[in-house]
Design a protein around this motif. Structure first.
Motif, PDB file in Angstrom:
ATOM      1  N   ILE A   1      46.396  42.403  38.951  1.00  0.00           N
ATOM      2  CA  ILE A   1      46.273  42.511  40.627  1.00  0.00           C
ATOM      3  C   ILE A   1      44.552  42.455  40.524  1.00  0.00           C
ATOM      4  O   ILE A   1      43.772  43.253  39.589  1.00  0.00           O
ATOM      5  CB  ILE A   1      46.937  43.986  40.704  1.00  0.00           C
ATOM      6  CG1 ILE A   1      48.145  44.447  40.618  1.00  0.00           C
ATOM      7  CG2 ILE A   1      46.063  44.790  42.430  1.00  0.00           C
ATOM      8  CD1 ILE A   1      49.502  43.264  41.419  1.00  0.00           C
ATOM      9  N   VAL A   2      43.841  41.746  41.468  1.00  0.00           N
ATOM     10  CA  VAL A   2      42.907  42.080  41.765  1.00  0.00           C
ATOM     11  C   VAL A   2      42.785  42.230  43.246  1.00  0.00           C
ATOM     12  O   VAL A   2      43.197  42.939  44.676  1.00  0.00           O
ATOM     13  CB  VAL A   2      42.404  40.106  42.533  1.00  0.00           C
ATOM     14  CG1 VAL A   2      41.358  40.313  42.961  1.00  0.00           C
ATOM     15  CG2 VAL A   2      43.206  39.432  41.659  1.00  0.00           C
ATOM     16  N   ASP A   3      41.744  43.082  43.528  1.00  0.00           N
ATOM     17  CA  ASP A   3      40.617  44.386  44.354  1.00  0.00           C
ATOM     18  C   ASP A   3      39.751  42.815  44.802  1.00  0.00           C
ATOM     19  O   ASP A   3      38.369  42.680  44.769  1.00  0.00           O
ATOM     20  CB  ASP A   3      39.938  45.300  43.688  1.00  0.00           C
ATOM     21  CG  ASP A   3      39.368  46.297  44.068  1.00  0.00           C
ATOM     22  OD1 ASP A   3      39.212  45.600  45.953  1.00  0.00           O
ATOM     23  OD2 ASP A   3      38.870  46.927  44.119  1.00  0.00           O
ATOM     24  N   GLU A   4      39.971  43.136  46.203  1.00  0.00           N
ATOM     25  CA  GLU A   4      39.567  41.568  46.930  1.00  0.00           C
ATOM     26  C   GLU A   4      38.563  42.375  47.117  1.00  0.00           C
ATOM     27  O   GLU A   4      37.179  41.134  47.434  1.00  0.00           O
ATOM     28  CB  GLU A   4      40.382  41.988  48.343  1.00  0.00           C
ATOM     29  CG  GLU A   4      41.492  41.464  47.335  1.00  0.00           C
ATOM     30  CD  GLU A   4      42.325  40.798  49.437  1.00  0.00           C
ATOM     31  OE1 GLU A   4      42.163  40.215  50.066  1.00  0.00           O
ATOM     32  OE2 GLU A   4      43.981  40.729  49.315  1.00  0.00           O
ATOM     33  N   ASN A   5      38.074  43.667  47.296  1.00  0.00           N
ATOM     34  CA  ASN A   5      36.863  44.281  47.708  1.00  0.00           C
ATOM     35  C   ASN A   5      35.302  43.830  46.467  1.00  0.00           C
ATOM     36  O   ASN A   5      34.520  43.962  47.225  1.00  0.00           O
ATOM     37  CB  ASN A   5      36.562  45.670  48.227  1.00  0.00           C
ATOM     38  CG  ASN A   5      37.538  45.988  49.242  1.00  0.00           C
ATOM     39  OD1 ASN A   5      37.445  45.020  49.956  1.00  0.00           O
ATOM     40  ND2 ASN A   5      38.351  46.748  49.550  1.00  0.00           N
ATOM     41  N   LYS A   6      36.059  43.345  45.227  1.00  0.00           N
ATOM     42  CA  LYS A   6      34.349  43.562  43.950  1.00  0.00           C
ATOM     43  C   LYS A   6      35.217  42.475  43.548  1.00  0.00           C
ATOM     44  O   LYS A   6      34.541  41.706  43.069  1.00  0.00           O
ATOM     45  CB  LYS A   6      35.458  44.579  42.869  1.00  0.00           C
ATOM     46  CG  LYS A   6      35.241  46.133  43.256  1.00  0.00           C
ATOM     47  CD  LYS A   6      35.753  46.508  42.157  1.00  0.00           C
ATOM     48  CE  LYS A   6      35.840  48.272  41.996  1.00  0.00           C
ATOM     49  NZ  LYS A   6      36.592  48.581  40.976  1.00  0.00           N
ATOM     50  N   CYS A   7      36.459  41.420  43.900  1.00  0.00           N
ATOM     51  CA  CYS A   7      36.268  39.795  43.042  1.00  0.00           C
ATOM     52  C   CYS A   7      35.151  39.138  44.265  1.00  0.00           C
ATOM     53  O   CYS A   7      35.242  38.714  45.320  1.00  0.00           O
ATOM     54  CB  CYS A   7      37.501  39.422  43.617  1.00  0.00           C
ATOM     55  SG  CYS A   7      37.508  37.729  43.035  1.00  0.00           S
ATOM     56  N   SER A   8      34.361  38.297  43.080  1.00  0.00           N
ATOM     57  CA  SER A   8      33.584  37.600  43.811  1.00  0.00           C
ATOM     58  C   SER A   8      33.431  36.019  44.483  1.00  0.00           C
ATOM     59  O   SER A   8      33.565  35.173  44.418  1.00  0.00           O
ATOM     60  CB  SER A   8      31.401  37.785  43.149  1.00  0.00           C
ATOM     61  OG  SER A   8      32.448  37.010  41.338  1.00  0.00           O
ATOM     62  N   ASN A   9      35.170  36.355  44.002  1.00  0.00           N
ATOM     63  CA  ASN A   9      35.884  34.468  43.485  1.00  0.00           C
ATOM     64  C   ASN A   9      35.184  33.165  42.408  1.00  0.00           C
ATOM     65  O   ASN A   9      34.650  32.236  43.208  1.00  0.00           O
ATOM     66  CB  ASN A   9      35.509  33.850  44.777  1.00  0.00           C
ATOM     67  CG  ASN A   9      36.817  34.942  45.648  1.00  0.00           C
ATOM     68  OD1 ASN A   9      37.498  35.147  44.889  1.00  0.00           O
ATOM     69  ND2 ASN A   9      35.830  35.046  47.207  1.00  0.00           N
ATOM     70  N   CYS A  10      34.944  33.925  41.851  1.00  0.00           N
ATOM     71  CA  CYS A  10      33.668  33.306  40.446  1.00  0.00           C
ATOM     72  C   CYS A  10      34.778  32.406  39.593  1.00  0.00           C
ATOM     73  O   CYS A  10      34.045  30.975  39.641  1.00  0.00           O
ATOM     74  CB  CYS A  10      32.831  33.834  40.023  1.00  0.00           C
ATOM     75  SG  CYS A  10      33.985  34.695  38.538  1.00  0.00           S
TER      76      CYS A  10
END
Length: 58
Positions: free
Chosen positions: A31-40
């Motif tokens: 599960i990805v936390d969109e608020n923390k993810c930088s899309n690296c």
């Protein structure tokens, strides 16, 4: 969102280990936390079954 976890995710946890922003948790599947993810895309690079897709159009 730029990171998509596909249905074939088995929750192995590789993405969790390699995510530099600690934006991924596993609860059976990732599960990805969109608020923390930088899309690296590092998570996708280390997924052994290619269950993570990165939207590079962002």
């Amino acid at each position: 969102m730029g990171i998509k976890i596909l249905e074939k995710c088995v929750g192995c946890g590789n993405c969790v280990v390699f995510c530099p922003r600690r934006a991924i948790k596993t609860y059976g599947v990732a599960i990805v936390d969109e608020n923390k993810c930088s899309n690296c895309g590092i998570c996708a690079r280390y997924c052994p079954i290619n269950a993570i897709k990165v939207d590079t159009s962002l």
